[in-house]
Design an enzyme around this catalytic site. Structure first.
Site, PDB file in Angstrom:
ATOM      1  N   GLN A   1       0.808  -1.221   0.000  1.00 54.91           N
ATOM      2  CA  GLN A   1       0.000   0.000   0.000  1.00 54.91           C
ATOM      3  C   GLN A   1       0.842   1.272   0.000  1.00 54.91           C
ATOM      4  OE1 GLN A   1      -3.275   0.635  -0.291  1.00 54.91           O
ATOM      5  NE2 GLN A   1      -3.741  -1.532  -0.571  1.00 54.91           N
TER       6      GLN A   1
ATOM      7  N   CYS B   1      -9.917  -7.929  -0.014  1.00 55.64           N
ATOM      8  CA  CYS B   1      -9.731  -9.381  -0.040  1.00 55.64           C
ATOM      9  C   CYS B   1     -10.770 -10.096   0.807  1.00 55.64           C
ATOM     10  CB  CYS B   1      -8.325  -9.733   0.444  1.00 55.64           C
ATOM     11  SG  CYS B   1      -7.035  -9.031  -0.587  1.00 55.64           S
TER      12      CYS B   1
END
Length: 404
Positions: free
Chosen positions: A195, A343
């Site tokens: 990220q 996810c």
């Protein structure tokens, strides 16, 4: 901004933490590898040599973006593979050195990406001891907690694995300090920078880490390709047998097109990093303020805006709101958003990150909302978000009573 199917409604893609659109630079860089530079780099004829030369050039350019040596960079299919590889290699090396009765120890945190947490769960079933460090309500890992964990375990600590930036609430961890702590105990440290890379400065030397994972589709590169930096003095075990690719550590003909796209995307964002992060952080701050000003039952999750929060990420706890319903209603209003981790889509369980931050009340932890903005967001799109997100949250709360 992405056009709607009707070409009438404004539609704003605010789910860039899940994946980013492919940049024009990446697409252009990939094209020659579909038409002209198609040979296998492992061959010995002139076309293969040309492909091998391109592979070497791309690796050098990619490594330079994180201040690594080209030889320290392994190309993988993405962050999940990179994370699994480093964790499993670290545990296996303890077993090879001390026997299968040894209990390797991995120290990680409660807010890691599922590719780390699920891998750790699988390793626990094989006899690995995993310690999950807590975080405070802003999502920060304590150096003191890491120090205490290392003192407690002492022997057979295979690896410390702590993310650089959290994908749900945007907290940027003090990795340089955590790395110094791990090294003071003679322990290697890995960071999941999926990220972070392309959004904040990432320099492996300044961070002091031994290994670092990244994924191209988080910074406008193609899906299905990423990398694992491993410092030259850190031992690693091969991931895939079968050929000499990736220095004999990961067999398989290289994805040159993907690597070209990944490299072009990263080079571009790194050159413009300051401008991009400043621009998107202004939009993020305006959105946060608009939501908090409009709705007293919504609060910011993660750190306050500033140096220790990802510049593009706004995340909220919307009390008495069903977050999945909220995301559907935002989509209908022309806004792509997310709840919890991408996810974990389809799950009715509250986010593990939100629970780790201390939100244990179902009225709160089922109402997590994440908006991750594009680094080229327009003023018009920012104004649209500031107007419509608070309004949709309020409407959703009225409809959420029967679902909570």
């Amino acid at each position: 901004m992405m056009p709607s199917s009707s070409c009438k409604q404004r539609y704003i893609y605010a789910d860039n933490a899940a994946t980013t659109p492919l940049s024009a630079a990446a697409r252009t860089a990939m094209e020659p590898f579909f038409t002209d530079i198609y040979a296998n780099p492992s061959g010995i004829h002139r076309l293969a040599k040309r492909a091998a030369d391109k592979l070497s050039q791309l690796r050098e350019q990619l490594a330079a973006c994180i201040q690594a040596r080209p030889r320290e960079l392994y190309i993988t299919s993405g962050g999940s593979e990179s994370n699994n590889w480093i964790l499993r290699s670290a545990a296996e090396q303890v077993w090879q050195q001390h026997g299968r009765t040894a209990q390797p120890v991995i120290i990680t945190s409660a807010i890691e990406h599922h590719s780390v947490l699920h891998c750790c769960t699988a390793l626990e079933q094989q006899g690995v001891v995993v310690e999950y460090l807590p975080v405070d309500q802003q999502g920060f890992i304590s150096v003191t907690d890491l120090d205490n964990a290392l003192k407690h375990h002492k022997h057979h600590v295979a690896l410390v694995s702590l993310m650089l930036a959290n994908n749900e609430v945007g907290s940027i961890e003090p990795i340089a300090e955590l790395a110094a702590c791990a090294h003071a105990h003679g322990v290697r440290i890995h960071t999941d920078a999926v990220q972070a890379l392309g959004h904040i400065p990432v320099d492996v030397t300044q961070l002091g880490v031994d290994a670092l994972s990244f994924s191209a589709h988080k910074f406008h590169g193609p899906c299905g390709i990423g990398g694992l930096y491993v410092r030259s003095d850190m031992p690693m075990l091969p991931l895939i047998a079968g050929g000499a690719q990736e220095y004999g550590m990961r067999a398989g003909t290289e994805n040159l097109a993907g690597m070209a796209g990944m490299t072009a995307a990263l080079v571009e964002v790194c050159k413009e990093l300051g401008v991009r992060s400043n621009h998107v952080s202004v939009a993020r701050d305006a959105l946060i303020q608009a939501v908090l000003n409009a709705d007293e039952q919504t609060q910011l999750s993660g750190p306050r805006p500033g140096a220790h929060r990802l510049p593009s990420l706004a995340s909220f706890i919307c009390t008495d709101v069903d977050a999945e319903l909220l995301v559907v209603m935002l989509d209908q209003a022309g806004i792509a958003a997310a709840t919890g981790s991408a996810c974990a889509s389809g799950s009715t369980e509250p986010s593990h990150v939100i629970c780790a931050l201390g939100y244990t009340d179902a009225r709160q932890n089922r109402g997590s909302l994440r908006l991750s903005l594009s680094d080229d967001i327009s003023d018009e799109d920012t104004a649209y978000l500031c107007e419509h997100v608070p309004a949709v949250i309020k409407r959703c709360r009225l409809l959420s009573g029967s679902t909570l």
